[in-house]
Scaffold this active site. Structure first.
Site, short mmCIF file in Angstrom:
data_model
loop_
_atom_site.label_atom_id
_atom_site.label_comp_id
_atom_site.label_asym_id
_atom_site.label_seq_id
_atom_site.Cartn_x
_atom_site.Cartn_y
_atom_site.Cartn_z
N ASP A 103 0.86 -1.16 0.00
CA ASP A 103 0.00 0.00 0.00
C ASP A 103 0.91 1.23 0.00
OD1 ASP A 103 -2.43 1.30 2.39
OD2 ASP A 103 -2.12 1.69 0.26
N ASP A 116 -8.50 -6.87 -0.23
CA ASP A 116 -7.65 -6.99 0.96
C ASP A 116 -8.44 -6.48 2.15
OD1 ASP A 116 -7.12 -3.92 0.44
OD2 ASP A 116 -6.26 -4.37 2.41
N CYS A 152 -15.47 -27.34 6.71
CA CYS A 152 -14.14 -26.79 6.45
C CYS A 152 -13.06 -27.84 6.68
CB CYS A 152 -13.89 -25.59 7.37
SG CYS A 152 -12.26 -24.84 7.16
N CYS A 193 -9.85 -27.40 7.05
CA CYS A 193 -8.59 -26.86 7.57
C CYS A 193 -8.14 -27.60 8.82
CB CYS A 193 -8.69 -25.36 7.84
SG CYS A 193 -9.35 -24.88 9.44
N CYS A 251 -10.33 -27.00 11.98
CA CYS A 251 -11.64 -27.65 12.01
C CYS A 251 -11.51 -29.17 12.02
CB CYS A 251 -12.48 -27.18 10.82
SG CYS A 251 -12.88 -25.42 10.97
N HIS A 306 -7.85 -20.50 10.73
CA HIS A 306 -9.13 -20.91 10.15
C HIS A 306 -9.75 -19.80 9.30
CE1 HIS A 306 -13.24 -22.15 9.52
NE2 HIS A 306 -13.59 -20.98 10.01
#
Lengths: 415, 397
Positions: free
Chosen positions: A91, A265, A303, A305, A308, A333
């Protein structure tokens, strides 16, 4: 120009593309986690790779303060310093004009900040911002724009828009590395369609590698928000990436993608994790709630991941807001959720099932059919039929952004 | 749990053993380190990063049941199937010990005949044997220490004697309340009183336990008082059962414990170093010699470096050149210095990984020295060369 943007699939205004950058080949639409000070809070690089992060964001203002752009240059750039092998975006420092306004003084020359670290004045001009970003070495760098909050009205907005156009020329002139860093221009103009139009035309004339839609995600009502995004995506060139800065909530990302945006973002996923809130298809799950203490289900049963697959709401509940590990696991997560959303957006467009994906998404998030009116309006413009997601009686509720947030928070999981 | 002594040195109490616990992928060699945890997981190393540590060395964890008293009921833990399930660490060995030496500290003034007292983040708690055993039965650790009344070194003889009486009584309570439990380690206390230590050891040795948890250390006794106390206890305990201790954290103290015959250690050293911004750099040379490396390190005492020091701002080298941990393979001192400067959590994650790795390698080198029969020389060289550095400093300044 140091990028290649190839559209692989479309649905009306929505597009899925391959964005080839110097450090990585990315799939859009995509979400970029924010690693303000050279790290995504609490997560290691290999975790970020495993989650599927393609581009991460670094912040010029903060990095210039610590560890300084000179040190980063000596280290061979931020990629080297952090050892991040994929793509990066910096940025310009412009957002701090809005977020740290009480410390800033804006003139034609640039922005003078009072450094929060040592109180010394720091002048950020377009030239200085680009120089710093050249030293940091990210794949995409942002022009310094004159940012104003969308909640402000009056001549300041017009002033900011024209100044942004004047500053883009200074940024282009100062940019020493166009062969390996892509300078994106940022469309300003508040919520005024005429100002936005002038700004888009002005930036497009400069033939930049990519364009961002700035000045949003700052508390304006959602109805104005989507209209500005829609207007800009319609006017910006087809064959270049479009980045909506500061977005955000999963719902907003789906809507903006339907309207033709490619990149996003926001600090939201990681910040909300640190406050004990998990992102789930139904909305959010507040793990601090007492009720979570006995809930032996995973955060999100759908999920895959690591969090999870291995942990329950009850266990995460006893960690959140008390132990660093709680923030780490939830951030993991939440970012996984955002990457999964990005992947799903990309593949559903490429595979020709984008409308179905959108409908599924909305039905899961609004099981009672109370899809906010702004979403209905936006989807109409995007050409996606979501009537099956909306309850017939009463008609779609009108919501401004604060109501919508409330709604998101109220959504409970009742499986 | 199975334990066997593989080699014992005649010159000292040091021994190498093998511990099989739970469904750990491989047997764990002792002397070994139990990793400190907070609510079952390391303080900063997230579980998906644990496999990057040496294995199976890093598979032993110490968990304090008291950590779960805020926010999680024992019923829920039970419903989940116990700690291994809840933590997603099915292949790890878990030892439950109430005292974690960081946030869960024994409060001898508040202990009563009914239970032990601990200062914790959720206040002062009185834990009775019945409550403790209930926690243990829900958590199902592989090893657990019986409830002990630990007292600091400065209490009266009477208070110290009471602590031994209570600890023995609570051991019997624990055994009778949960006979078929995972392996119970009998707690041995007695403060700095040689007679009380012996008495406690004798009594505990009579009970049917799988091992011994030697408590009451790291609570104000002098480091030089310990060898005699440890020896008195070890002489009474049977050789073939494992000995776990608490409160011996520094490298010198570990060596002291090993020389006396301790097999398992917990330590707060890694945690303290990590939150202080320190990284371990002491030599892992087989001989124990400490001079060889980095005597010109700025801000270093040959043991560790302080990564907050501005000297590391531009140091683009890893903490230790030949360290194979995730941190040293991927990051530089300059990056960690920056992270500490801007108060980023990742600094602690990276430091905990390195420090744990280094300390586990230290244990490995010690085991090799015992196997080779050179443990006493190793220990002497280690201690002397560390002191040398300070001697040198005192003379020059």
């Amino acid at each position: 120009m140091a990028l290649h943007f190839e559209i692989l699939g479309r649905f009306n205004r929505a597009r899925a593309a391959q964005l080839t950058l110097p450090h990585f080949v990315c799939q859009t639409p995509l979400f970029m986690p924010v690693g303000t000070q050279g790290t995504i809070k609490g997560l290691t690089n290999n975790e970020l790779e495993r989650i599927g992060c393609q581009i991460i964001l670094g912040n010029t203002y903060h990095l210039a303060l610590r560890p300084t752009s000179e040190l980063l240059e000596e280290a061979g750039g931020l990629h080297n310093f952090m050892n991040w092998p994929r793509a990066m975006l910096t940025d310009s420092g412009g957002f701090q004009m809005v977020s740290l306004l009480h410390l800033a003084d804006i003139t034609e020359e640039g922005v003078t900040f009072q450094s929060p670290v040592d109180g010394k004045p720091m002048l950020l001009t377009p030239e200085e911002s680009i120089q710093i970003q050249n030293r940091i070495g990210a794949d995409i760098i942002m022009a310094l724009d004159d940012v104003v909050r969308t909640t402000i009205t009056g001549p300041r907005i017009e002033e900011a828009m024209y100044r942004t156009l004047r500053w883009i020329d200074r940024c282009i002139a100062a940019h020493k590395r166009p062969h390996d860093q892509n300078l994106f221009g940022i469309v300003q103009g508040g919520l005024d369609p005429e100002l936005r139009d002038i700004c888009v035309k002005g930036l497009v004339e400069r033939n930049l590698p990519g364009y961002a839609i700035g000045g949003l995600a700052g508390g304006e009502d959602k109805d104005s928000f989507w209209r500005v995004v829609a207007q800009c995506t319609a006017a910006l060139p087809e064959d270049k990436p479009r980045y909506v800065m500061g977005v955000g909530y999963p719902l907003d990302i789906v809507v903006c993608s339907a309207l033709g945006a490619d990149m996003y973002d926001c600090v939201y996923p990681t910040r909300t994790a640190r406050f004990g809130t998990a992102l789930v298809p139904e909305g959010v799950l507040k793990l601090k709630h007492r009720a979570m203490a006995d809930d032996t289900r995973p955060i999100d049963p759908t999920c895959p991941c690591m969090v999870c697959k291995n942990y329950t709401r009850a266990y995460i509940h006893c960690l959140v807001t008390k132990d660093a590990m709680g923030s780490q696991l939830l951030s993991y997560h939440n970012l996984y959720y955002m990457m999964r959303l990005s992947r799903n957006l990309h593949s559903s467009i490429v595979e020709g099932r984008f409308p179905e994906f959108v409908r599924d998404f909305l039905r899961t998030m609004f099981p009672k059919g109370d899809v906010p009116e702004w979403v209905c309006n936006a989807m109409e413009v995007a050409g996606i039929d979501i009537s099956s997601c909306c309850a017939p009686f009463p008609p779609c509720q009108e919501n401004d952004s604060s109501n919508e947030l409330e709604q998101l928070n109220k959504v409970k999981i009742e499986i | 749990m199975k334990f066997a002594v593989k080699k014992a040195l005649s010159s000292s109490g040091a021994r190498v053993g093998v511990l099989e616990v739970g469904i750990c992928p491989a047997p764990i060699e002792t002397p070994a380190l139990l990793l400190a945890t907070r609510k079952g997981l390391p303080h900063f190393i997230s579980p998906d990063l644990l496999p990057s540590l040496p294995s199976p060395d890093s598979n032993l964890l110490q968990v304090s049941p008291m950590h779960f008293l805020e926010g999680l009921s024992t019923t829920t833990i039970s419903k989940l199937g116990g700690l291994h399930q809840m933590l997603g660490l099915q292949q790890h060995g878990i030892a439950a010990v109430p005292r974690d030496s960081i946030q869960c500290l024994p409060e001898s003034k508040a202990a009563t005949k009914l239970g032990a007292s601990f200062e914790t983040p959720c206040g002062r708690l009185l834990i009775k044997p019945k409550d403790y055993v209930e926690m243990i039965s829900c958590m199902k650790p592989n090893i657990w220490a019986s409830l002990a009344d630990e007292v600091p070194a400065w209490v009266s003889e009477k208070r110290n004697k009471t602590s031994v009486d209570r600890t023995l009584r609570w051991l019997d309570d624990c055994i009778s309340l949960y006979p078929e439990a995972g392996s119970i380690f009998g707690a041995i206390v007695g403060g700095t009183n040689l007679e009380e230590r012996k008495r406690c050891a004798e009594e505990v040795a009579k009970r049917n336990v799988s091992g011994y948890w030697i408590g009451g250390f790291g609570l104000g006794e002098g480091i030089d008082e310990r060898p005699a106390l440890l020896r008195a206890v070890m002489d009474i305990l049977p050789d073939e059962k494992p000995r776990l201790t608490c409160g011996l954290g520094l490298p010198e103290e570990i060596l002291q414990g090993i020389a006396a015959g301790i097999d398992l250690f917990d330590s707060t050293y890694i945690y303290s170093l990590t939150v202080g911004g320190f990284a371990l750099t002491f030599s892992l040379d087989n001989s124990g010699e400490q001079h060889s490396l980095q005597s010109d390190q700025i801000g270093s005492d040959l043991t560790k470096i302080n990564l907050r020091a501005t000297a590391y701002r531009k140091d683009m080298s890893p903490i230790l050149e030949n360290c194979t941990c995730y941190t040293c393979k991927n990051h530089t001192k300059a990056y960690i210095n920056h992270l500490l400067n801007v108060h980023e959590m990742l600094a602690q994650t990276l430091l905990e990984i390195h420090n744990t790795h280094h300390f586990l390698r230290f244990f490995h080198v010690i085991r090799t020295a015992i196997q080779d029969g050179s443990f006493e020389e190793f220990r002497q060289a280690f201690l002397e060369s560390r002191r040398e550095h300070f001697k040198g400093e005192a003379i020059s300044t």
